[in-house]
Design a protein around this motif. Sequence first.
Motif, PDB file in Angstrom:
ATOM      1  N   MET A   1     -20.695  10.685  -6.453  1.00 52.86           N
ATOM      2  CA  MET A   1     -19.337  10.671  -5.927  1.00 52.86           C
ATOM      3  C   MET A   1     -18.647  11.968  -6.315  1.00 52.86           C
ATOM      4  O   MET A   1     -18.654  12.367  -7.464  1.00 52.86           O
ATOM      5  N   ARG A   2     -18.088  12.641  -5.387  1.00 53.68           N
ATOM      6  CA  ARG A   2     -17.358  13.870  -5.660  1.00 53.68           C
ATOM      7  C   ARG A   2     -15.984  13.752  -5.017  1.00 53.68           C
ATOM      8  O   ARG A   2     -15.851  13.327  -3.889  1.00 53.68           O
ATOM      9  N   MET A   3     -14.975  14.161  -5.750  1.00 49.63           N
ATOM     10  CA  MET A   3     -13.626  14.090  -5.215  1.00 49.63           C
ATOM     11  C   MET A   3     -13.118  15.500  -4.931  1.00 49.63           C
ATOM     12  O   MET A   3     -13.527  16.101  -3.968  1.00 49.63           O
ATOM     13  N   ILE A   4     -12.275  16.006  -5.788  1.00 47.56           N
ATOM     14  CA  ILE A   4     -11.623  17.291  -5.535  1.00 47.56           C
ATOM     15  C   ILE A   4     -12.214  18.396  -6.405  1.00 47.56           C
ATOM     16  O   ILE A   4     -12.651  19.415  -5.911  1.00 47.56           O
ATOM     17  N   GLY A   5     -12.212  18.172  -7.704  1.00 43.87           N
ATOM     18  CA  GLY A   5     -12.726  19.171  -8.633  1.00 43.87           C
ATOM     19  C   GLY A   5     -14.236  19.101  -8.748  1.00 43.87           C
ATOM     20  O   GLY A   5     -14.867  18.121  -8.373  1.00 43.87           O
ATOM     21  N   LYS A   6     -14.805  20.176  -9.272  1.00 45.57           N
ATOM     22  CA  LYS A   6     -16.259  20.241  -9.454  1.00 45.57           C
ATOM     23  C   LYS A   6     -16.561  20.366 -10.941  1.00 45.57           C
ATOM     24  O   LYS A   6     -15.893  21.108 -11.663  1.00 45.57           O
ATOM     25  N   PRO A   7     -17.596  19.668 -11.416  1.00 49.81           N
ATOM     26  CA  PRO A   7     -17.918  19.749 -12.845  1.00 49.81           C
ATOM     27  C   PRO A   7     -18.359  21.148 -13.279  1.00 49.81           C
ATOM     28  O   PRO A   7     -18.267  21.477 -14.460  1.00 49.81           O
ATOM     29  N   GLU A   8     -18.797  21.969 -12.350  1.00 49.80           N
ATOM     30  CA  GLU A   8     -19.199  23.333 -12.692  1.00 49.80           C
ATOM     31  C   GLU A   8     -18.015  24.168 -13.177  1.00 49.80           C
ATOM     32  O   GLU A   8     -18.190  25.185 -13.830  1.00 49.80           O
ATOM     33  N   TRP A   9     -16.810  23.752 -12.845  1.00 50.61           N
ATOM     34  CA  TRP A   9     -15.604  24.489 -13.226  1.00 50.61           C
ATOM     35  C   TRP A   9     -15.179  24.195 -14.663  1.00 50.61           C
ATOM     36  O   TRP A   9     -14.310  24.862 -15.203  1.00 50.61           O
ATOM     37  N   PHE A  10     -15.782  23.189 -15.287  1.00 50.26           N
ATOM     38  CA  PHE A  10     -15.353  22.735 -16.608  1.00 50.26           C
ATOM     39  C   PHE A  10     -16.555  22.648 -17.537  1.00 50.26           C
ATOM     40  O   PHE A  10     -17.700  22.658 -17.111  1.00 50.26           O
ATOM     41  N   THR A  11     -16.279  22.546 -18.808  1.00 48.22           N
ATOM     42  CA  THR A  11     -17.314  22.385 -19.809  1.00 48.22           C
ATOM     43  C   THR A  11     -16.805  21.421 -20.862  1.00 48.22           C
ATOM     44  O   THR A  11     -15.618  21.080 -20.895  1.00 48.22           O
ATOM     45  N   TYR A  12     -17.698  20.988 -21.747  1.00 50.44           N
ATOM     46  CA  TYR A  12     -17.293  20.113 -22.839  1.00 50.44           C
ATOM     47  C   TYR A  12     -16.435  20.889 -23.823  1.00 50.44           C
ATOM     48  O   TYR A  12     -16.636  22.078 -24.039  1.00 50.44           O
ATOM     49  N   ARG A  13     -15.494  20.205 -24.437  1.00 47.13           N
ATOM     50  CA  ARG A  13     -14.676  20.838 -25.470  1.00 47.13           C
ATOM     51  C   ARG A  13     -15.507  21.038 -26.722  1.00 47.13           C
ATOM     52  O   ARG A  13     -16.325  20.197 -27.072  1.00 47.13           O
ATOM     53  N   ALA A  14     -15.272  22.133 -27.403  1.00 50.72           N
ATOM     54  CA  ALA A  14     -15.986  22.398 -28.650  1.00 50.72           C
ATOM     55  C   ALA A  14     -15.443  21.522 -29.782  1.00 50.72           C
ATOM     56  O   ALA A  14     -16.184  21.071 -30.644  1.00 50.72           O
ATOM     57  N   MET A  15     -14.152  21.255 -29.792  1.00 49.18           N
ATOM     58  CA  MET A  15     -13.517  20.422 -30.807  1.00 49.18           C
ATOM     59  C   MET A  15     -12.694  19.358 -30.094  1.00 49.18           C
ATOM     60  O   MET A  15     -12.044  19.632 -29.092  1.00 49.18           O
ATOM     61  N   TRP A  17     -11.923  15.763 -27.980  1.00 51.05           N
ATOM     62  CA  TRP A  17     -12.549  15.108 -26.834  1.00 51.05           C
ATOM     63  C   TRP A  17     -11.965  15.659 -25.547  1.00 51.05           C
ATOM     64  O   TRP A  17     -10.902  16.241 -25.529  1.00 51.05           O
ATOM     65  N   GLY A  18     -12.688  15.494 -24.471  1.00 49.45           N
ATOM     66  CA  GLY A  18     -12.224  15.955 -23.174  1.00 49.45           C
ATOM     67  C   GLY A  18     -13.063  17.103 -22.651  1.00 49.45           C
ATOM     68  O   GLY A  18     -14.233  17.242 -22.979  1.00 49.45           O
ATOM     69  N   MET A  19     -12.419  17.922 -21.824  1.00 53.31           N
ATOM     70  CA  MET A  19     -13.139  19.049 -21.229  1.00 53.31           C
ATOM     71  C   MET A  19     -12.241  20.272 -21.214  1.00 53.31           C
ATOM     72  O   MET A  19     -11.026  20.159 -21.251  1.00 53.31           O
ATOM     73  N   ASP A  20     -12.865  21.433 -21.183  1.00 54.98           N
ATOM     74  CA  ASP A  20     -12.165  22.709 -21.128  1.00 54.98           C
ATOM     75  C   ASP A  20     -12.471  23.385 -19.801  1.00 54.98           C
ATOM     76  O   ASP A  20     -13.515  23.145 -19.190  1.00 54.98           O
ATOM     77  N   VAL A  21     -11.574  24.264 -19.408  1.00 53.41           N
ATOM     78  CA  VAL A  21     -11.777  25.035 -18.189  1.00 53.41           C
ATOM     79  C   VAL A  21     -12.831  26.098 -18.461  1.00 53.41           C
ATOM     80  O   VAL A  21     -12.820  26.756 -19.499  1.00 53.41           O
ATOM     81  N   ARG A  22     -13.741  26.275 -17.516  1.00 49.34           N
ATOM     82  CA  ARG A  22     -14.836  27.221 -17.682  1.00 49.34           C
ATOM     83  C   ARG A  22     -14.720  28.412 -16.730  1.00 49.34           C
ATOM     84  O   ARG A  22     -15.150  29.510 -17.044  1.00 49.34           O
ATOM     85  N   THR A  23     -14.169  28.207 -15.524  1.00 47.84           N
ATOM     86  CA  THR A  23     -14.118  29.254 -14.497  1.00 47.84           C
ATOM     87  C   THR A  23     -12.696  29.413 -13.974  1.00 47.84           C
ATOM     88  O   THR A  23     -11.827  28.576 -14.222  1.00 47.84           O
ATOM     89  N   TRP A  24     -12.492  30.448 -13.186  1.00 48.89           N
ATOM     90  CA  TRP A  24     -11.172  30.666 -12.593  1.00 48.89           C
ATOM     91  C   TRP A  24     -10.842  29.549 -11.603  1.00 48.89           C
ATOM     92  O   TRP A  24      -9.668  29.193 -11.430  1.00 48.89           O
ATOM     93  N   GLN A  25     -11.852  28.958 -10.970  1.00 53.80           N
ATOM     94  CA  GLN A  25     -11.594  27.855 -10.043  1.00 53.80           C
ATOM     95  C   GLN A  25     -11.010  26.655 -10.789  1.00 53.80           C
ATOM     96  O   GLN A  25     -10.155  25.938 -10.254  1.00 53.80           O
TER      97      GLN A  25
END
Length: 112
Positions: A1-15, A17-25
């Motif tokens: 299932m894919r909605m609006i955002g793509k997981p390639e744009w984000f990464t796991y947080r180092a510290m 919980w959650g996710m961090d932005v990885r790309t300009w997208q």
Amino acid sequence: MRMIGKPEWFTYRAMGWGMDVRTWQGWVYIAIWVALFALVSVLPFPERVKTIILGTVVGVFMLDCLVIMTQLGKVHDERERLHQLIIERNCSFAAVFALVGVMAYQAYQHRH
């Protein structure tokens, strides 16, 4: 299932919980959501309509974030931090469900 955002744009947080932005997208994705929240907040709608629209926008955003978070493992290698990531993901889901519960309770209390 894919909605609006793509997981390639984000990464796991180092510290934490959650996710961090990885790309300009990913930054554009976040900026669009922030602008949408602000736009709905300042539009001259009755408060009841504004609350419904804002609740819908927040719900779609949270659902999209959950979808992205569940798909991060498909685009990133989890093996190095598997235990930490499982805990962080579970905490994220618990936090989202708590927020949704509080929003539903507040909407129920303020219905007219």
